[in-house]
Scaffold this motif. Structure first.
Motif, PDB file in Angstrom:
ATOM      1  N   ALA A  26     -11.100  -8.909  -0.610  1.00  0.00           N
ATOM      2  CA  ALA A  26     -11.686  -9.882  -1.536  1.00  0.00           C
ATOM      3  C   ALA A  26     -10.945  -9.882  -2.874  1.00  0.00           C
ATOM      4  O   ALA A  26     -10.716 -10.934  -3.468  1.00  0.00           O
ATOM      5  CB  ALA A  26     -13.168  -9.590  -1.751  1.00  0.00           C
ATOM      6  N   VAL A  27     -10.574  -8.697  -3.348  1.00  0.00           N
ATOM      7  CA  VAL A  27      -9.850  -8.599  -4.628  1.00  0.00           C
ATOM      8  C   VAL A  27      -8.566  -9.410  -4.576  1.00  0.00           C
ATOM      9  O   VAL A  27      -8.235 -10.127  -5.520  1.00  0.00           O
ATOM     10  CB  VAL A  27      -9.538  -7.123  -4.975  1.00  0.00           C
ATOM     11  CG1 VAL A  27      -8.628  -7.028  -6.200  1.00  0.00           C
ATOM     12  CG2 VAL A  27     -10.817  -6.329  -5.198  1.00  0.00           C
ATOM     13  N   PHE A  28      -7.855  -9.307  -3.465  1.00  0.00           N
ATOM     14  CA  PHE A  28      -6.553  -9.966  -3.354  1.00  0.00           C
ATOM     15  C   PHE A  28      -6.586 -11.212  -2.469  1.00  0.00           C
ATOM     16  O   PHE A  28      -5.542 -11.653  -1.995  1.00  0.00           O
ATOM     17  CB  PHE A  28      -5.503  -8.963  -2.867  1.00  0.00           C
ATOM     18  CG  PHE A  28      -5.225  -7.882  -3.869  1.00  0.00           C
ATOM     19  CD1 PHE A  28      -4.568  -8.164  -5.057  1.00  0.00           C
ATOM     20  CD2 PHE A  28      -5.639  -6.577  -3.649  1.00  0.00           C
ATOM     21  CE1 PHE A  28      -4.313  -7.179  -5.997  1.00  0.00           C
ATOM     22  CE2 PHE A  28      -5.391  -5.584  -4.576  1.00  0.00           C
ATOM     23  CZ  PHE A  28      -4.723  -5.886  -5.756  1.00  0.00           C
ATOM     24  N   LYS A  29      -7.770 -11.783  -2.295  1.00  0.00           N
ATOM     25  CA  LYS A  29      -7.895 -13.001  -1.481  1.00  0.00           C
ATOM     26  C   LYS A  29      -7.035 -14.116  -2.096  1.00  0.00           C
ATOM     27  O   LYS A  29      -7.108 -14.402  -3.294  1.00  0.00           O
ATOM     28  CB  LYS A  29      -9.349 -13.457  -1.420  1.00  0.00           C
ATOM     29  CG  LYS A  29      -9.544 -14.659  -0.535  1.00  0.00           C
ATOM     30  CD  LYS A  29     -10.994 -15.050  -0.420  1.00  0.00           C
ATOM     31  CE  LYS A  29     -11.102 -16.240   0.518  1.00  0.00           C
ATOM     32  NZ  LYS A  29     -12.481 -16.657   0.692  1.00  0.00           N
ATOM     33  N   GLY A  30      -6.221 -14.720  -1.250  1.00  0.00           N
ATOM     34  CA  GLY A  30      -5.355 -15.795  -1.711  1.00  0.00           C
ATOM     35  C   GLY A  30      -4.000 -15.327  -2.200  1.00  0.00           C
ATOM     36  O   GLY A  30      -3.148 -16.150  -2.543  1.00  0.00           O
ATOM     37  N   TYR A  31      -3.775 -14.007  -2.235  1.00  0.00           N
ATOM     38  CA  TYR A  31      -2.498 -13.459  -2.693  1.00  0.00           C
ATOM     39  C   TYR A  31      -1.803 -12.755  -1.533  1.00  0.00           C
ATOM     40  O   TYR A  31      -2.459 -12.097  -0.719  1.00  0.00           O
ATOM     41  CB  TYR A  31      -2.714 -12.468  -3.843  1.00  0.00           C
ATOM     42  CG  TYR A  31      -3.351 -13.106  -5.048  1.00  0.00           C
ATOM     43  CD1 TYR A  31      -2.607 -13.883  -5.921  1.00  0.00           C
ATOM     44  CD2 TYR A  31      -4.713 -12.954  -5.298  1.00  0.00           C
ATOM     45  CE1 TYR A  31      -3.205 -14.494  -7.023  1.00  0.00           C
ATOM     46  CE2 TYR A  31      -5.317 -13.558  -6.394  1.00  0.00           C
ATOM     47  CZ  TYR A  31      -4.551 -14.312  -7.253  1.00  0.00           C
ATOM     48  OH  TYR A  31      -5.140 -14.915  -8.338  1.00  0.00           O
ATOM     49  N   PHE A  44      -4.103  -1.503   2.764  1.00  0.00           N
ATOM     50  CA  PHE A  44      -3.173  -2.426   3.427  1.00  0.00           C
ATOM     51  C   PHE A  44      -2.038  -1.609   4.066  1.00  0.00           C
ATOM     52  O   PHE A  44      -0.918  -1.570   3.551  1.00  0.00           O
ATOM     53  CB  PHE A  44      -2.622  -3.438   2.423  1.00  0.00           C
ATOM     54  CG  PHE A  44      -3.687  -4.248   1.732  1.00  0.00           C
ATOM     55  CD1 PHE A  44      -4.337  -5.285   2.393  1.00  0.00           C
ATOM     56  CD2 PHE A  44      -4.069  -3.955   0.429  1.00  0.00           C
ATOM     57  CE1 PHE A  44      -5.334  -6.023   1.768  1.00  0.00           C
ATOM     58  CE2 PHE A  44      -5.062  -4.687  -0.208  1.00  0.00           C
ATOM     59  CZ  PHE A  44      -5.697  -5.726   0.468  1.00  0.00           C
ATOM     60  N   PRO A  45      -2.338  -0.945   5.187  1.00  0.00           N
ATOM     61  CA  PRO A  45      -1.382   0.019   5.754  1.00  0.00           C
ATOM     62  C   PRO A  45      -0.078  -0.592   6.256  1.00  0.00           C
ATOM     63  O   PRO A  45       0.903   0.128   6.417  1.00  0.00           O
ATOM     64  CB  PRO A  45      -2.164   0.664   6.903  1.00  0.00           C
ATOM     65  CG  PRO A  45      -3.243  -0.301   7.243  1.00  0.00           C
ATOM     66  CD  PRO A  45      -3.584  -1.005   5.969  1.00  0.00           C
ATOM     67  N   GLU A  46      -0.051  -1.900   6.480  1.00  0.00           N
ATOM     68  CA  GLU A  46       1.182  -2.544   6.937  1.00  0.00           C
ATOM     69  C   GLU A  46       2.039  -3.027   5.763  1.00  0.00           C
ATOM     70  O   GLU A  46       3.185  -3.442   5.967  1.00  0.00           O
ATOM     71  CB  GLU A  46       0.851  -3.734   7.847  1.00  0.00           C
ATOM     72  CG  GLU A  46       0.021  -3.366   9.076  1.00  0.00           C
ATOM     73  CD  GLU A  46       0.703  -2.310   9.940  1.00  0.00           C
ATOM     74  OE1 GLU A  46       1.908  -2.455  10.202  1.00  0.00           O
ATOM     75  OE2 GLU A  46       0.020  -1.348  10.340  1.00  0.00           O
ATOM     76  N   ALA A  47       1.492  -2.991   4.571  1.00  0.00           N
ATOM     77  CA  ALA A  47       2.211  -3.515   3.409  1.00  0.00           C
ATOM     78  C   ALA A  47       3.376  -2.609   3.032  1.00  0.00           C
ATOM     79  O   ALA A  47       3.275  -1.380   3.102  1.00  0.00           O
ATOM     80  CB  ALA A  47       1.265  -3.663   2.228  1.00  0.00           C
ATOM     81  N   LYS A  48       4.446  -3.237   2.605  1.00  0.00           N
ATOM     82  CA  LYS A  48       5.581  -2.489   2.074  1.00  0.00           C
ATOM     83  C   LYS A  48       5.350  -2.274   0.582  1.00  0.00           C
ATOM     84  O   LYS A  48       4.655  -3.048  -0.068  1.00  0.00           O
ATOM     85  CB  LYS A  48       6.875  -3.251   2.327  1.00  0.00           C
ATOM     86  CG  LYS A  48       7.190  -3.352   3.813  1.00  0.00           C
ATOM     87  CD  LYS A  48       8.528  -4.004   4.057  1.00  0.00           C
ATOM     88  CE  LYS A  48       8.846  -3.957   5.546  1.00  0.00           C
ATOM     89  NZ  LYS A  48      10.211  -4.444   5.817  1.00  0.00           N
TER      90      LYS A  48
END
Length: 195
Positions: A44-49, A68-72
């Protein structure tokens, strides 16, 4: 800002940045909750980003790395003196002067929250060069120690497109890497730099 512009150009936008907290009406409530230590829904915090740079998101990198474990993770660094010179005439100067600046009420609220939270938690004294550089070093060391190497790019914007594009597995654009004037752009958000 250069990294935000680069990520957005590469298709990883919109990219969350402090300006989003000031301009997106949904954002301040999230960061007030985070600053108070309440549980939050990171989606929710980063919704749309699709990416995040700068504070306040950089203050919670350990939590978002798990959420976000897949995020670099792109960790931007610069030489200490260059970082201090920029920080001292932008963020540190702003927090020193903000209480007396003519800002919209919601901006005052946002920065009171930030001052009582990540600024206080990150720096023993943000106006003292040696204290600030010690915090800068500690953060750089923590990122290098805690982020798995396969997820981490330690990046300087002076490196340009190639390492960033290699890390993100995207083609190198045929345009110059974005360059911004952080001092002028920073103070433009607040009606100009105080004396």
């Amino acid at each position: 800002m250069s990294t935000k512009l680069a990520l957005e150009h590469l298709g990883f936008g919109p990219c969350h940045h402090m300006v989003e907290v000031m301009e997106n009406p949904a954002q301040p409530a999230h960061w007030t909750s985070i600053a108070a230590g309440r549980p939050v829904d990171w989606d929710a915090v980063f919704k749309g980003y699709n990416a995040q740079v700068d504070w306040p998101g950089a203050a919670v990198w350990q939590q978002t790395m798990v959420a976000f474990p897949e995020a670099k993770v792109i960790h931007t660094e610069r030489p200490e003196e260059a970082w201090w010179n920029s920080f001292n005439i932008t963020i540190s100067k702003f927090f020193t002067n903000a209480p007396d600046m003519d800002l919209p009420p919601h901006v005052h609220d946002i920065f009171r929250t930030m001052s009582g939270w990540f600024l206080k938690n990150t720096f023993e004294d943000h106006t003292d060069r040696d204290c600030a550089i010690a915090a800068f070093r500690a953060n750089n060391q923590a990122v290098r120690a805690l982020v798995p190497a396969y997820r981490l790019l330690v990046f300087q914007v002076t490196d340009g497109w190639q390492p960033l594009c290699d890390f993100l597995d995207v083609p190198v654009p045929d345009i110059p890497f974005p360059r911004s004037n952080p001092r002028d752009e920073f103070w433009a958000h607040f009606g100009g730099e105080p004396d």
